[in-house]
Design a protein around this motif. Structure first.
Motif, PDB file in Angstrom:
ATOM      1  N   ASP A  65     -33.028 -15.629  95.179  1.00 30.16           N
ATOM      2  CA  ASP A  65     -32.693 -15.786  93.765  1.00 30.16           C
ATOM      3  C   ASP A  65     -33.768 -16.534  92.965  1.00 30.16           C
ATOM      4  O   ASP A  65     -33.490 -17.060  91.890  1.00 30.16           O
ATOM      5  CB  ASP A  65     -31.343 -16.494  93.619  1.00 30.16           C
ATOM      6  CG  ASP A  65     -31.315 -17.859  94.296  1.00 30.16           C
ATOM      7  OD1 ASP A  65     -32.377 -18.346  94.735  1.00 30.16           O
ATOM      8  OD2 ASP A  65     -30.221 -18.455  94.391  1.00 30.16           O
ATOM      9  N   TYR A  66     -34.998 -16.553  93.474  1.00 24.85           N
ATOM     10  CA  TYR A  66     -36.104 -17.206  92.782  1.00 24.85           C
ATOM     11  C   TYR A  66     -36.840 -16.200  91.905  1.00 24.85           C
ATOM     12  O   TYR A  66     -36.708 -14.983  92.099  1.00 24.85           O
ATOM     13  CB  TYR A  66     -37.075 -17.819  93.790  1.00 24.85           C
ATOM     14  CG  TYR A  66     -36.489 -18.956  94.590  1.00 24.85           C
ATOM     15  CD1 TYR A  66     -36.648 -20.265  94.175  1.00 24.85           C
ATOM     16  CD2 TYR A  66     -35.766 -18.717  95.753  1.00 24.85           C
ATOM     17  CE1 TYR A  66     -36.117 -21.329  94.900  1.00 24.85           C
ATOM     18  CE2 TYR A  66     -35.226 -19.758  96.485  1.00 24.85           C
ATOM     19  CZ  TYR A  66     -35.397 -21.059  96.057  1.00 24.85           C
ATOM     20  OH  TYR A  66     -34.854 -22.093  96.765  1.00 24.85           O
ATOM     21  N   PRO A  67     -37.649 -16.645  90.954  1.00 23.77           N
ATOM     22  CA  PRO A  67     -38.426 -15.719  90.119  1.00 23.77           C
ATOM     23  C   PRO A  67     -39.361 -14.850  90.959  1.00 23.77           C
ATOM     24  O   PRO A  67     -39.713 -15.203  92.088  1.00 23.77           O
ATOM     25  CB  PRO A  67     -39.209 -16.657  89.191  1.00 23.77           C
ATOM     26  CG  PRO A  67     -38.406 -17.911  89.140  1.00 23.77           C
ATOM     27  CD  PRO A  67     -37.804 -18.049  90.507  1.00 23.77           C
ATOM     28  N   PRO A  68     -39.793 -13.715  90.421  1.00 24.23           N
ATOM     29  CA  PRO A  68     -40.677 -12.807  91.163  1.00 24.23           C
ATOM     30  C   PRO A  68     -41.957 -13.463  91.674  1.00 24.23           C
ATOM     31  O   PRO A  68     -42.454 -13.100  92.746  1.00 24.23           O
ATOM     32  CB  PRO A  68     -40.990 -11.711  90.131  1.00 24.23           C
ATOM     33  CG  PRO A  68     -39.794 -11.696  89.237  1.00 24.23           C
ATOM     34  CD  PRO A  68     -39.363 -13.134  89.128  1.00 24.23           C
ATOM     35  N   GLY A 112     -43.010 -21.770  87.761  1.00 23.12           N
ATOM     36  CA  GLY A 112     -43.081 -20.369  88.132  1.00 23.12           C
ATOM     37  C   GLY A 112     -42.301 -20.069  89.393  1.00 23.12           C
ATOM     38  O   GLY A 112     -41.833 -18.942  89.598  1.00 23.12           O
ATOM     39  N   ILE A 113     -42.152 -21.068  90.255  1.00 26.80           N
ATOM     40  CA  ILE A 113     -41.389 -20.900  91.496  1.00 26.80           C
ATOM     41  C   ILE A 113     -39.913 -21.194  91.260  1.00 26.80           C
ATOM     42  O   ILE A 113     -39.034 -20.488  91.754  1.00 26.80           O
ATOM     43  CB  ILE A 113     -41.947 -21.829  92.588  1.00 26.80           C
ATOM     44  CG1 ILE A 113     -43.426 -21.512  92.844  1.00 26.80           C
ATOM     45  CG2 ILE A 113     -41.145 -21.694  93.885  1.00 26.80           C
ATOM     46  CD1 ILE A 113     -44.107 -22.498  93.768  1.00 26.80           C
ATOM     47  N   LYS A 114     -39.653 -22.269  90.509  1.00 26.71           N
ATOM     48  CA  LYS A 114     -38.295 -22.636  90.105  1.00 26.71           C
ATOM     49  C   LYS A 114     -38.363 -23.028  88.638  1.00 26.71           C
ATOM     50  O   LYS A 114     -39.209 -23.848  88.249  1.00 26.71           O
ATOM     51  CB  LYS A 114     -37.791 -23.816  90.939  1.00 26.71           C
ATOM     52  CG  LYS A 114     -37.029 -23.425  92.174  1.00 26.71           C
ATOM     53  CD  LYS A 114     -36.264 -24.615  92.722  1.00 26.71           C
ATOM     54  CE  LYS A 114     -35.297 -24.178  93.805  1.00 26.71           C
ATOM     55  NZ  LYS A 114     -34.467 -25.302  94.259  1.00 26.71           N
ATOM     56  N   LEU A 163     -45.353  -6.809  91.313  1.00 23.55           N
ATOM     57  CA  LEU A 163     -44.099  -6.175  91.717  1.00 23.55           C
ATOM     58  C   LEU A 163     -43.585  -5.145  90.721  1.00 23.55           C
ATOM     59  O   LEU A 163     -42.644  -4.412  91.042  1.00 23.55           O
ATOM     60  CB  LEU A 163     -43.020  -7.250  91.929  1.00 23.55           C
ATOM     61  CG  LEU A 163     -43.372  -8.391  92.894  1.00 23.55           C
ATOM     62  CD1 LEU A 163     -42.219  -9.362  93.005  1.00 23.55           C
ATOM     63  CD2 LEU A 163     -43.742  -7.842  94.259  1.00 23.55           C
ATOM     64  N   GLY A 164     -44.171  -5.134  89.541  1.00 22.72           N
ATOM     65  CA  GLY A 164     -43.703  -4.192  88.534  1.00 22.72           C
ATOM     66  C   GLY A 164     -42.680  -4.812  87.597  1.00 22.72           C
ATOM     67  O   GLY A 164     -41.976  -5.759  87.955  1.00 22.72           O
TER      68      GLY A 164
END
Length: 434
Positions: A86-89, A191-193, A230-231
């Motif tokens: 559930d973390y950002p891309p 960016g990670i959390k 990742l798109g």
């Protein structure tokens, strides 16, 4: 004006100090040996006793990214505790190299990286915040390896110690005046959390426009990296399907935010996902906004001592924990920064810092011992058994203790920053270092 020399220490004081230092030395060595045994030797022998179940979501995300599919394929928001990545891309991109390793080495390297991040972050924070006359490294090692929210991350394989290390590095840069670098580190953490975005507001309030801009630009770059690697469809999936679930009402006992406290008071969304409550969500949001506003009032661009600036940063960290929708109990490893900052300022203030020292100790012991026993030590089956008993509501409120202690520590730190003692000549000289 003639400076008055401090009174010489009595023999009794020196004896007690020596005994405490000896006990701390023995304790730090013992915890270091135990940590090496539990988190290095036993895993090497294939006998690690931790469930390490949370790391499976990271490994799944790494393999999904490596295979060209979405890291959120296994995300499940139907339960109150949720499941899957559930973390950002951007976080999924960083995890991708794990897929190149055999499963056993994935576990080992992640565990060792988490252990190194925990101890390294604790040492950096202690050296930055505690008085130089204290045995800072020994304190850091002992506390890091005995504080239950911190060690929980090692037993279960969570990512919080990595963020803790980044926050400790940003703290060091904040105290040393490295504005842009501080912002960049916070941008990477965000960016990670997402939660460390709150600390960029501290930089703005401090008047560090360049640092805040660097942080915002870095955060935007992490989004761009996620989209490029990742798109857009994966980023859209995170924003549309994952993030709304993370921001819903959640009263699960691990959630130590205002959202968790308010929902537990109402017995709402504790064991199962209940229908959204507008008034509960509003109360939690108002409390979160007020917490951030209080920190913004406490932080200042005027000259302050190193200890006071450490408390500024610590206030931002504490607000970050309380203001989000979800901050599970092990995320409170970050509160070690606030506990150390309060202790450092208490030492500087002398008898005027009694409240800081009291709340620092209460947070360390209460969150560690009581929180660990009432929250982290119980299984789902044991919690279910309590839920059918007559004291369920009281138990839920006891589970809010970590958040309540964090609030008390935050209020005490804010008051200490607002109520500065009259500066002596020595204090004025020290305050010029920004």
């Amino acid at each position: 004006m003639t400076r008055r020399r401090p009174a010489p220490r009595t023999g009794s004081t020196r004896d007690w100090r020596s005994i405490l230092f000896l006990l701390l030395t023995v304790g730090s060595i013992a915890t270091a040996i135990a940590g090496a045994y539990n988190f290095v030797l036993l895993p090497l022998l294939g006998s690690f006793t931790g469930p390490f179940e949370d790391f499976s979501a990271y490994a799944q995300a790494a393999h999904s990214v490596a295979g060209g599919t979405t890291p959120y394929a296994f995300f499940n928001g139907r339960t109150i505790v949720m499941a899957g990545f559930d973390y950002p891309p951007f976080a999924a991109v960083l995890l991708r190299p794990l897929a190149w390793l055999p499963a056993r080495w994935q576990d080992l390297l992640w565990l060792w990286a988490s252990l190194a991040a925990l101890v390294g972050g604790a040492v950096i924070a202690a050296r930055a915040l505690l008085p130089a006359t204290w045995p800072r490294v020994r304190i850091a090692v002992f506390v890091a390896l005995t504080f239950p929210p911190a060690t929980y991350n090692l037993w279960h394989g969570q990512m919080n110690t990595i963020i803790f290390l980044l926050l400790a590095v940003a703290l060091s840069d904040y105290l040393s005046g490295h504005r842009s670098r501080c912002g960049v580190v916070l941008g990477i953490a965000a960016g990670i959390k997402i939660a460390p975005i709150v600390l960029l507001l501290v930089l703005l309030r401090r008047g560090w426009w360049r640092g805040a801009l660097a942080g915002a630009a870095t955060g935007a770059a992490t989004v761009a990296v996620g989209v490029a690697a990742l798109g857009w469809s994966v980023t859209h999936q995170y924003l549309a399907s994952v993030l709304p679930v993370l921001n819903r009402d959640n009263g699960w006992i691990y959630n130590q935010t205002w959202n968790g406290v308010v929902n537990r008071l109402a017995g709402h969304s504790v064991l199962t996902v209940d229908s959204p409550s507008t008034w509960l969500h509003t109360v939690g949001t108002v409390l979160s906004v007020a917490t951030i506003a209080i920190v913004m009032v406490a932080v200042s661009s005027r000259p302050r001592t190193r200890a006071e600036r450490g408390v500024e940063f610590a206030c931002g960290v504490t607000a970050m924990l309380l203001a989000g929708a979800i901050a599970w109990y092990p995320i409170y490893v970050h509160l070690l920064i606030a506990i150390a900052a309060a202790a450092g300022l208490a030492h500087e203030r002398g008898h005027l810092g009694q409240a800081l020292a009291t709340w620092s100790g209460a947070a360390l012991l209460g969150i560690g011992l009581v929180g660990g026993a009432a929250i982290a030590a119980l299984t789902i089956q044991e919690i279910d058994a309590i839920s059918s008993g007559p004291f369920w509501w009281l138990y839920l409120q006891a589970c809010s203790l970590p958040a309540i202690l964090a609030v008390g520590l935050l209020v005490t730190m804010v008051r200490a920053l607002r109520d500065r003692p009259a500066p002596s000549s020595t204090f004025r000289v020290a305050a010029l270092a920004r």
